[in-house]
Design an enzyme around this catalytic site. Structure first.
Site, PDB file in Angstrom:
ATOM      1  N   SER A 111       0.876  -1.191   0.000  1.00  0.00           N
ATOM      2  CA  SER A 111       0.000   0.000   0.000  1.00  0.00           C
ATOM      3  C   SER A 111       0.903   1.227   0.000  1.00  0.00           C
ATOM      4  O   SER A 111       1.523   1.534   1.023  1.00  0.00           O
ATOM      5  CB  SER A 111      -0.864   0.034   1.264  1.00  0.00           C
ATOM      6  OG  SER A 111      -1.620  -1.120   1.381  1.00  0.00           O
ATOM      7  N   LYS A 155      -7.284   1.779  -2.563  1.00  0.00           N
ATOM      8  CA  LYS A 155      -6.877   1.379  -1.204  1.00  0.00           C
ATOM      9  C   LYS A 155      -6.944   2.583  -0.251  1.00  0.00           C
ATOM     10  O   LYS A 155      -7.364   2.458   0.899  1.00  0.00           O
ATOM     11  CB  LYS A 155      -5.453   0.793  -1.253  1.00  0.00           C
ATOM     12  CG  LYS A 155      -4.829   0.484   0.096  1.00  0.00           C
ATOM     13  CD  LYS A 155      -5.483  -0.680   0.807  1.00  0.00           C
ATOM     14  CE  LYS A 155      -4.830  -0.922   2.179  1.00  0.00           C
ATOM     15  NZ  LYS A 155      -5.453  -1.985   2.940  1.00  0.00           N
ATOM     16  N   LYS A 191       0.584   6.023   8.083  1.00  0.00           N
ATOM     17  CA  LYS A 191       1.226   6.005   6.756  1.00  0.00           C
ATOM     18  C   LYS A 191       0.175   6.147   5.655  1.00  0.00           C
ATOM     19  O   LYS A 191       0.314   6.937   4.720  1.00  0.00           O
ATOM     20  CB  LYS A 191       2.008   4.684   6.634  1.00  0.00           C
ATOM     21  CG  LYS A 191       2.735   4.457   5.358  1.00  0.00           C
ATOM     22  CD  LYS A 191       2.106   3.494   4.394  1.00  0.00           C
ATOM     23  CE  LYS A 191       1.770   2.135   4.882  1.00  0.00           C
ATOM     24  NZ  LYS A 191       1.234   1.235   3.875  1.00  0.00           N
TER      25      LYS A 191
END
Ligand code: NAD
Length: 294
Positions: free
Chosen positions: A95, A170, A238
């Protein structure tokens, strides 16, 4: 098919196991020797570097923490592009920021390497079961070539658009999950402080419009004070960082994401970065001095 797999962490190891189970030959690399040993004991073969993997495999899968790791492994010294032959396919399942997927794809294309971004949702349990949701960006012809391999690791594999579209999808997923956990925490703090048992509230509303997979998974953890990961606060920081950067670059307003990001940063600063992201509830518990319990 001989597959190279780089990044054997929480997710990578069980994904390799499922590729082996499906009868593929898998060559693996990770900077952590212990992780390599585990995959070798599962039936994979070890290589010395990402470059060495690329020299012998024409399909390479990466499952790394974030954008800088992917750039190092693909474009860095002893990296994939030093060893790859034209026609090789790289599927990055990490990701990362969609803009970095596009940057890495450009470097790949210069060497004749075809690339897809294909991040996953579902976490370790679904990586183990081989039932991940896989969201893909890139060329349809390349997608068709690797579809069967991706289906060894997932139960749903969807082409969302051009390169970077998998990671944009995502990020949308991660925004919804983080905001949903914050909403659940806020609502269950309200019921707790108004002296209504949160588990009764859960029973009453989970089947209605407010119900969600997040509510079903996280309310039992929150009401037990169990914040064992799962998906860590630091990884969600993140992802929201990538979402905010992407939002700024395309001009999309993300005010709620920015607020929940501040909650996550506060939790990180108070030592909760390795907790499950359901620990967003702890932010509310710190504000009120009350725990969300029966
Ligand atoms: P992890 O930290 O457990 O594993 C990452 C692996 O990459 C580690 O083994 C590390 O040693 C290896 N690595 C780092 N730099 C490397 C390099 N230069 N060369 C070779 N190997 C290197 O992370 P994870 O939980 O497996 O997550 C991987 C990705 O999947 C992340 O982007 C994460 O956001 C995403 N993801 C994780 C989950 C989850 O629940 N853990 C769920 C969905 C998506």
């Amino acid at each position: 098919m001989k597959i190279g797999f780089i990044g054997l962490g929480i997710m990578g190891k069980p994904m390799v196991r499922n590729l082996l189970k499906a009868g593929h030959e898998v060559v693996v690399y990770d900077i952590i020797k212990k992780n390599v040993e585990i995959s070798v004991s599962d039936g994979a073969r070890a290589a010395e570097s990402s470059k060495a993997i690329a020299e012998e495999c024409n399909l390479i899968i990466t499952m790394l923490p974030n954008s800088p790791h992917v750039k190092t492994v693909v474009m860095g010294e002893n990296g994939v592009l030093e060893g790859a032959k034209p026609g090789t396919i790289l599927v990055d399942m990490s990701s990362i920021a969609p803009l970095v997927s596009q940057e890495v794809e450009k470097a790949c294309a210069e060497k004749g390497v075809k690339m897809l971004d294909a991040p996953v949702s579902g976490g370790e349990p679904k990586a183990i079961d081989g039932t991940l949701s896989i969201m893909v960006g890139g060329d349809k012809a390349v997608f068709d070539e690797v579809y069967d391999v991706l289906m060894c690791m997932g139960s749903s594999v969807v082409l969302c658009g051009d390169i970077g579209a998998g990671n944009t999808t995502k990020l949308a997923n991660q925004v919804i999950v983080a905001l949903n956990i914050a909403a659940v925490s806020e609502a269950f703090m309200l019921s707790t402080m108004a002296k209504v048992d949160p588990l009764k509230v859960f029973d009453a509303i989970r089947g209605g419009l407010a119900g969600s997979t997040v509510m079903d998974a996280k309310v039992p953890m929150i009401t037990e004070g169990n914040f064992k990961p799962g998906f860590k606060i630091d990884l969600h920081i993140k992802d929201l960082n990538n979402a905010l950067e992407t939002g700024h670059s395309v001009g999309a307003p993300l005010p709620l994401t920015a607020v929940v990001m501040e909650m996550l940063q506060n939790l990180h600063a108070s030592g909760c970065g390795q907790d499950d992201h359901s620990a967003i509830a702890k932010f509310y518990e710190k504000l009120s001095g009350v725990k969300i319990r029966k």
